[in-house]
Design a protein around this motif. Structure first.
Motif, short mmCIF file in Angstrom:
data_model
loop_
_atom_site.label_atom_id
_atom_site.label_comp_id
_atom_site.label_asym_id
_atom_site.label_seq_id
_atom_site.Cartn_x
_atom_site.Cartn_y
_atom_site.Cartn_z
N TYR A 1 -39.21 -19.04 22.51
CA TYR A 1 -39.80 -19.99 23.46
C TYR A 1 -40.13 -21.30 22.77
N ASN B 1 -36.93 -23.16 21.97
CA ASN B 1 -36.35 -23.70 23.19
C ASN B 1 -37.07 -24.96 23.63
N ARG B 2 -38.40 -24.96 23.52
CA ARG B 2 -39.18 -26.13 23.90
C ARG B 2 -38.92 -27.30 22.94
N GLU C 1 -36.00 -29.23 24.13
CA GLU C 1 -36.01 -29.46 25.57
C GLU C 1 -35.46 -30.83 25.94
N ILE D 1 -31.74 -30.67 25.81
CA ILE D 1 -31.17 -29.79 26.84
C ILE D 1 -31.16 -30.48 28.20
N ARG E 1 -26.91 -25.77 29.75
CA ARG E 1 -28.33 -25.60 29.48
C ARG E 1 -28.72 -24.13 29.48
N GLN F 1 -30.27 -22.10 26.30
CA GLN F 1 -31.56 -21.44 26.41
C GLN F 1 -31.45 -19.94 26.12
N TYR G 1 -31.55 -18.45 22.32
CA TYR G 1 -32.82 -18.26 21.65
C TYR G 1 -33.39 -16.87 21.90
N TYR G 2 -33.09 -16.31 23.05
CA TYR G 2 -33.66 -15.01 23.43
C TYR G 2 -32.72 -13.85 23.11
#
Length: 534
Positions: free
Chosen positions: A198, A201-202, A205, A208, A216, A220, A223-224
């Motif tokens: 998270y 990702n921020r 941002e 993105i 996008r 995103q 990362y997960y």
């Protein structure tokens, strides 16, 4: 540090969020049982510890949110302790009983919550300059190390690992590798990786936002991918262990009967309760013998007498008459006014073959901690006769059917008690308990702990409780039968003796040591790197 330096508009909000996320973690266990929440309920706290606002990177702030999360988790999961109220049957006034139950709840909640304080501060202090993977490694090692320390103390129950029991048997099987901390490590690591994803990702941002929606989504998702991969990997490993055949043979079969006496504590030590115990357990024993059992297990304190009176009871007379062995819960005198909480193996000749004395006693309820120093003060808080003594840590429990792994009530929370007994030849698990003074949530959690112990040690488990939940559990954690709550019941089931030794039984909690060494190595490398740059 002045409180004026704390951003007042933000701090209460963060503390509330931390508390609520802790409550979510507390909802993973009975009575709610939402086990899946455990895999992300720690994320908000992780993010708050590493908040980017410079003024909010304060140890005071970290302490507050960490403790708030701990209060939310332990306060929710252990709220059943308040059901000891009212204790008017013990000649305690209604108001005093309320005060005692609230004190117990607050005390055990803060005892568990304090664990979060060194974790939160340590995570920030040690890993602020590390990369994401190193931070997750150190954070996981720190949590497991602290749980290991807490588990050797007098108060222990709500490890993160038990959030998965009894509803996620697959992942509980990784406990065979290095005990409950294997499950704890997986939960903390997945939460940490989600939090780090998270954050990453921020951080991108702004870039993105300039991309197409499809691209996008791909960026995103990457990362997960790591926390998702770890989550799937531990479940795949657990599944492979879950599918291992049990290889039961007639030579290892043992038909065990259990009696759930259903004698409320309000009458247990009075003539009505004593009569009910003698008749209920004697008739239950006789009926189980008719079903062809090899042995009968009774709950903790089934006959609330000392050994001499137990041996003169109608139950032991029935054992001599029917010729079937019984494990009888009772008490044994120690010295002066002290005694042990014990389980006796009574043979068909009506003699004591072996005895196990409870090792892990409940503070205030069964003994007074630091009696020489605090005895007088604590005795005013506790209405119970706290004069039991601890059994020896190195006890073994030999029976006519082979060596057993045994636990009396509270000991189910202490995995090392089971591991030690399995390592010296224990072939099946006996759990003798009395949870009569609590709401249904507590025996449900107690059953969940015994399921974990059965899986970790690869053993069949037999649970005999006073008022529920009595059960038979196989080595894969499957509950073959479970009783009702506040009911009198008898049940016979065949279990199988086993001599396998899991990695956990052989080596103990080796994973925590490895994580601590790896985490420490990461920190040393970082320190040396900084020194070299300078």
């Amino acid at each position: 540090m002045k409180l004026s330096t704390i951003p007042h508009k933000i701090l209460p909000s963060n503390v509330s969020k931390a508390f609520l996320s802790g409550v979510l973690m507390g909802m993973t266990v009975a009575p709610v049982g939402a086990w899946f929440l455990a895999w992300f309920a720690l994320v908000p706290l992780w993010l708050m510890i590493f908040d980017k606002e410079p003024k909010r990177k304060l140890y005071f702030h970290i302490s507050l949110v960490s403790i708030a999360w701990g209060i939310g988790y332990h306060g929710t999961s252990l709220s059943w302790i308040t059901s000891i109220h009212p204790m008017t049957w013990m000649k305690v006034s209604w108001l005093a009983s309320l005060g005692i139950s609230l004190f117990c709840w607050v005390f055990i909640t803060f005892w568990g919550a304090i664990l979060l304080l060194p974790w939160g501060i340590g995570l920030f202090l040690l890993t602020s300059k590390l990369n994401s993977l190193s931070r997750v490694l150190v954070g996981t090692a720190l949590w497991c190390g602290l749980e290991a320390i807490w588990s050797y103390g007098p108060l222990w129950w709500s490890s993160l690992s038990y959030t998965q029991s009894p509803n996620n048997l697959i992942v509980l099987h990784i406990g065979q590798i290095s005990g409950p901390n294997t499950v704890t490590a997986a939960i903390v690591a997945v939460n940490g990786l989600i939090a780090e994803a998270y954050k990453a990702n921020r951080a991108r941002e702004s870039y993105i936002l300039e991309m197409e929606l499809k691209l996008r989504t791909i960026v995103q998702f990457q990362y997960y991918l790591l926390p998702l991969t770890l989550f799937l990997m531990v479940h795949i490993i657990g599944w492979s262990l879950y599918k291992v055949p049990l290889n039961q043979t007639a030579e290892t079969a043992l038909k065990v009967g259990i009696i759930q006496g259903n004698i409320p504590n309000t009458i247990k030590l009075y003539p009505e309760g004593l009569y009910k115990a003698i008749t209920g357990y004697t008739m239950g024993y006789i009926n189980l013998v008719k079903q062809g059992v090899n042995v009968v297990l009774t709950p903790e304190g089934a006959l609330p007498f000392f050994e001499e009176r137990i041996m003169a009871s109608p139950l032991v007379a029935a054992v001599k008459d029917k010729g079937v062995v019984a494990w009888i819960g009772g008490f044994a005198p120690y010295q002066d006014s002290e005694y042990t909480n014990s389980v006796f193996t009574v043979t068909r000749e009506g003699e004591v073959f072996s005895r196990y004395d409870k090792v892990k006693l409940v503070p205030l309820g069964e003994y007074v901690p630091f009696k020489e120093i605090l005895g007088t003060a604590i005795s005013r808080l506790s209405p119970l006769k706290a004069n039991q003594v601890h059994g020896l840590e190195t006890q073994v429990f030999d029976t006519p059917f082979g060596r057993a792994i045994i636990a009396i009530c509270y000991e189910s929370a202490f995995s090392e008690r089971f591991r030690y007994q399995a390592s010296v030849g224990g072939q099946f698990i006996l759990s003798s308990s009395n949870d009569a003074h609590y709401s249904a949530a507590m025996p449900a959690q107690h059953h969940a702990l015994d399921i974990m112990r059965a899986i970790e040690n690869d053993r069949w488990a037999v649970r005999a409780t006073n008022t529920g939940y009595s059960a038979f559990v196989n080595p894969h954690g499957r509950t073959l039968w479970i009783s009702g709550h506040n009911t009198y019941e008898i049940k016979a089931e065949t279990i199988y003796k086993r001599q396998t030794q899991t990695l956990y039984v052989r080596w103990g909690d080796w994973l925590t040591s490895v994580l601590l060494v790896l985490g420490g190595s990461m920190l040393i490398v970082e320190i040396l790197h900084k020194h070299k740059v300078k």
